[in-house]
Design a protein around this motif. Structure first.
Motif, mmCIF file in Angstrom:
data_model
loop_
_atom_site.group_PDB
_atom_site.id
_atom_site.type_symbol
_atom_site.label_atom_id
_atom_site.label_comp_id
_atom_site.label_asym_id
_atom_site.label_seq_id
_atom_site.Cartn_x
_atom_site.Cartn_y
_atom_site.Cartn_z
ATOM 1 N N TYR A 13 -37.745 11.384 -19.828
ATOM 2 C CA TYR A 13 -37.990 9.977 -20.155
ATOM 3 C C TYR A 13 -38.473 9.845 -21.598
ATOM 4 O O TYR A 13 -39.177 10.691 -22.114
ATOM 5 N N GLY A 14 -37.979 8.791 -22.241
ATOM 6 C CA GLY A 14 -38.280 8.616 -23.659
ATOM 7 C C GLY A 14 -37.408 9.438 -24.587
ATOM 8 O O GLY A 14 -37.668 9.511 -25.779
ATOM 9 N N ASN A 44 -38.451 2.929 -15.498
ATOM 10 C CA ASN A 44 -39.082 2.202 -16.598
ATOM 11 C C ASN A 44 -38.822 0.709 -16.498
ATOM 12 O O ASN A 44 -37.694 0.258 -16.675
ATOM 13 N N PRO A 45 -39.825 -0.084 -16.221
ATOM 14 C CA PRO A 45 -39.612 -1.524 -16.109
ATOM 15 C C PRO A 45 -39.726 -2.251 -17.440
ATOM 16 O O PRO A 45 -39.617 -3.465 -17.476
ATOM 17 N N TYR A 46 -39.967 -1.540 -18.533
ATOM 18 C CA TYR A 46 -40.297 -2.212 -19.796
ATOM 19 C C TYR A 46 -39.135 -2.286 -20.776
ATOM 20 O O TYR A 46 -38.786 -3.356 -21.228
ATOM 21 N N PHE A 47 -38.563 -1.150 -21.146
ATOM 22 C CA PHE A 47 -37.474 -1.153 -22.116
ATOM 23 C C PHE A 47 -36.175 -0.832 -21.401
ATOM 24 O O PHE A 47 -36.004 0.241 -20.856
ATOM 25 N N ASN A 70 -36.607 -6.539 -16.356
ATOM 26 C CA ASN A 70 -37.344 -7.375 -17.313
ATOM 27 C C ASN A 70 -38.065 -8.556 -16.675
ATOM 28 O O ASN A 70 -38.477 -9.474 -17.360
ATOM 29 N N SER A 71 -38.189 -8.561 -15.375
ATOM 30 C CA SER A 71 -38.979 -9.619 -14.743
ATOM 31 C C SER A 71 -40.333 -9.022 -14.387
ATOM 32 O O SER A 71 -40.630 -7.874 -14.685
ATOM 33 N N ASN A 72 -41.150 -9.805 -13.726
ATOM 34 C CA ASN A 72 -42.441 -9.297 -13.274
ATOM 35 C C ASN A 72 -42.352 -8.615 -11.920
ATOM 36 O O ASN A 72 -43.346 -8.159 -11.384
ATOM 37 N N ASP A 74 -41.859 -5.711 -10.064
ATOM 38 C CA ASP A 74 -41.898 -4.298 -10.415
ATOM 39 C C ASP A 74 -41.454 -3.461 -9.228
ATOM 40 O O ASP A 74 -42.242 -2.753 -8.620
ATOM 41 N N LYS A 218 -36.372 -4.745 -28.549
ATOM 42 C CA LYS A 218 -36.801 -5.566 -27.421
ATOM 43 C C LYS A 218 -37.153 -6.952 -27.946
ATOM 44 O O LYS A 218 -37.912 -7.101 -28.878
ATOM 45 N N ILE B 115 -46.283 -7.726 -14.995
ATOM 46 C CA ILE B 115 -46.389 -6.374 -15.566
ATOM 47 C C ILE B 115 -46.275 -6.367 -17.079
ATOM 48 O O ILE B 115 -46.381 -5.334 -17.708
ATOM 49 N N MET B 177 -43.099 3.600 -28.476
ATOM 50 C CA MET B 177 -43.073 4.976 -28.969
ATOM 51 C C MET B 177 -43.200 4.996 -30.484
ATOM 52 O O MET B 177 -42.522 4.231 -31.175
#
Lengths: 220, 354
Positions: A13-14, A44-47, A70-72, A74, A218, B115, B177
């Motif tokens: 990841y990453g 990953n719920p963020y990017f 990209n919603s809340n 999770d 983003k 979140i 990052m």
């Protein structure tokens, strides 16, 4: 690189999978009419690929991702439309898989269909500047964990070694040995080295299969 | 750049904690800080440390209490709703004068909220966080590098003052990052003669406890604790000033909001507007001095926050309301854009708050 019908991108990841996936979809669109990008990242719920939704759709690339991305909400949901990519053999597809073995579990359920068709590449994205994959041995360890979870063997390696916006051409050149060592241990070819577009000219001709990336931002 | 690594903010916190000598981590998963636990789960077994996924946040903070009692460096991490659950434990840590490091990677609230990133736990972090008279040292990083730096600093301050230090980050800081250098000189461990390490029949028992049976003894412990807090307020404030020398307008923000604000300030400077930034790095103790100074020369202070306006109260107190203090904010997981902050700056330049 000669693209197979389905390109699967997995890795620690990453390591840069999502950014490469989006850039690869744009590249494929130059040669193919029907291109889809499928996001099956359940970690990953963020990017996410959805961050590039507007640009992808403006270019006629079909984005398949969980309606909750990209919603809340999770929850690790998978898009039902993913089967349209696997079953419809006219589509050139890039599949962005979640990080590590945990992310690759989601691939396991689709693996039999992909293997049966036999027109795919499963590419392992690596970055030597990530803290848990600083050397070939630790990186290959993660590779085997991903293969076991995803139920598909890797067919190649993408060297995406970078240290964000501080990456220099020398950093990329220094990473070639690392990628080659992974290649030797894993018995897989390095099919691509990816660099930020700003570094492309400085490295063009020095590295085979160099691929320029545009950073997907983003938008909030 | 080969001495740097590319890390997520959450990973930087975890690795920096290990470098600082932390070998005990207790936590419970919650987005957007789960990578801290995941990183600890991978690393701790390899270095003889303890990673334990507790059955709840409440259990985790009480495990922190237990390990801290033995004098070891220990941490837990969570995000907003999980920090609320830890509240009771935070108060007990304060009552027993135990050092600990707690990470809050904030998300939108109240309630289960969402979140995406937020700074709406400012009140909770800086005004105590649970019942009783107590403080926590609150550190607000604004880059992945500072996520690591503040983790190391947090352990040092916690040990030095026998209290909880909290790194107050947000979802963006946790997930983004950036290149990080983890080259720290870690000093010798602080002597902890109060720790429950076994008497070996050579000394009286050490007792770690927050219960006082006699009221005037409890009062005395409060007085003594607040003497320590006073010393911290006088000696441990950290802040950054950016382009404040000739500033006529002052933007103030911490964490991710400070990064957005810097972009807006750079754009405003190009337009000839004299604007600067005060970025508190310690939110408690709150750095009063730069605001006192600014209040005598700027015509407006703009507080940029991912909350309905929480730090703004401390800014007003620090500037003694000598100039108008206005709020520029987004909430619920949204982040102010540089354009929004630039508009607020332009508004201030054109006469501003009435």
């Amino acid at each position: 690189m000669n693209y197979k019908r389905i390109t699967l991108l997995a890795g620690h990841y990453g390591s840069g999978k999502t950014n490469i996936a989006v850039n690869m979809a744009f590249r494929l669109k130059k040669d193919y009419e029907k291109v889809a990008i499928a996001d099956i990242d359940i970690v990953n719920p963020y990017f996410r690929t959805k961050d590039s939704q507007t640009e992808l759709e403006a270019n006629g690339i079909k984005l398949i991702c969980s309606e909750y991305a990209n919603s809340n909400v999770d929850i690790p949901a998978l898009p039902q439309e993913i089967y349209s990519v696997i079953d419809n053999k006219e589509v050139m597809a890039v599949v962005d898989i979640g990080g590590d073995d945990r992310g690759a579990y989601a691939l396991g359920r689709y693996a039999p269909g992909i293997i049966e068709e036999g027109n795919y590449d499963m590419l392992f994205v690596v970055n030597k500047f990530r803290p848990l994959t600083p050397d070939a041995r630790s990186t290959v360890e993660i590779m085997h964990e991903i293969e076991a979870a995803g139920k598909i063997k890797f067919t190649g390696i993408i060297n995406n070694s970078n240290i964000g916006n501080e990456t220099t051409a020398d950093d990329v050149l220094d990473s070639l040995n690392y990628a080659d060592e992974i290649s030797r241990i894993a018995c897989l070819p390095v099919v691509m080295t990816t660099v930020m577009a700003e570094l492309f000219d400085a490295l063009d001709g020095k590295i085979p299969n160099l691929f320029a990336l545009k950073l997907q931002k983003k938008l909030s | 750049m080969a001495d740097k690594v590319l890390m997520k903010g959450n990973e930087a916190i975890a690795e920096a904690a290990i470098i600082a000598g932390c070998r005990h981590y207790f936590g419970y998963p919650i987005t957007p800080q789960t990578e801290i636990a995941a990183y600890m789960a991978k690393r701790m077994p390899k270095i003889g440390g303890t990673f334990l996924q507790a059955e709840s946040e409440i259990a985790a903070i009480n495990m922190v209490y237990g390990v801290s009692s033995t004098g070891k460096r220990v941490m837990t991490s969570s995000s907003s709703p999980g920090i609320s659950l830890k509240g009771e434990g935070l108060s007990y840590l304060a009552g027993a004068d135990l050092p600990a490091l707690v990470i809050n990677v904030q998300r939108g609230g109240p309630g289960l909220g969402g979140i995406q990133p937020s700074q709406s736990d400012y009140f909770q972090a800086t005004k105590g966080g649970a019942h009783g008279d107590f403080r926590m040292i609150v550190l607000a990083p604004s880059s992945v590098q500072e996520m690591a730096d503040m983790t190391v600093k947090g352990f040092d301050l916690a040990d030095k003052y026998r209290m909880t230090a909290m790194v107050l980050a947000d979802g963006t800081m946790g997930q983004m990052m950036e290149p990080v250098s983890l080259d720290y000189e870690i000093g010798a461990p602080v002597e902890k003669p109060w720790a429950t390490t076994g008497t070996k029949m050579e000394r009286p028992h050490n007792i770690v406890n927050s219960l006082f049976l006699v009221p005037d003894e409890l009062e005395k412990s409060n007085f003594e604790r607040f003497e320590r807090y006073k010393y911290i307020e006088e000696n441990e404030c950290m802040y950054e000033e950016y382009m404040m020398d000739d500033a006529e307008i002052c933007v103030t923000a911490f964490g991710i909001a400070a990064r957005v604000s810097k972009n807006a300030i750079n754009a405003a400077r190009e337009m000839g507007i004299k604007v600067g930034l005060i970025r508190p790095i310690t939110l408690w103790p709150f750095p009063v001095a730069p605001y006192r100074k600014a209040a005598d020369k700027v015509k407006e202070i703009i507080s940029v926050e991912l909350s309905m306006g929480q730090m703004i109260e401390d800014v007003k107190l620090a500037s003694e309301c000598k100039v108008p203090v206005t709020l520029c904010n987004r909430v619920g997981g949204m982040i102010p854009s540089p354009e929004q902050v630039l508009d607020a700056i332009k508004n201030a330049a054109n006469g501003g708050a009435k």
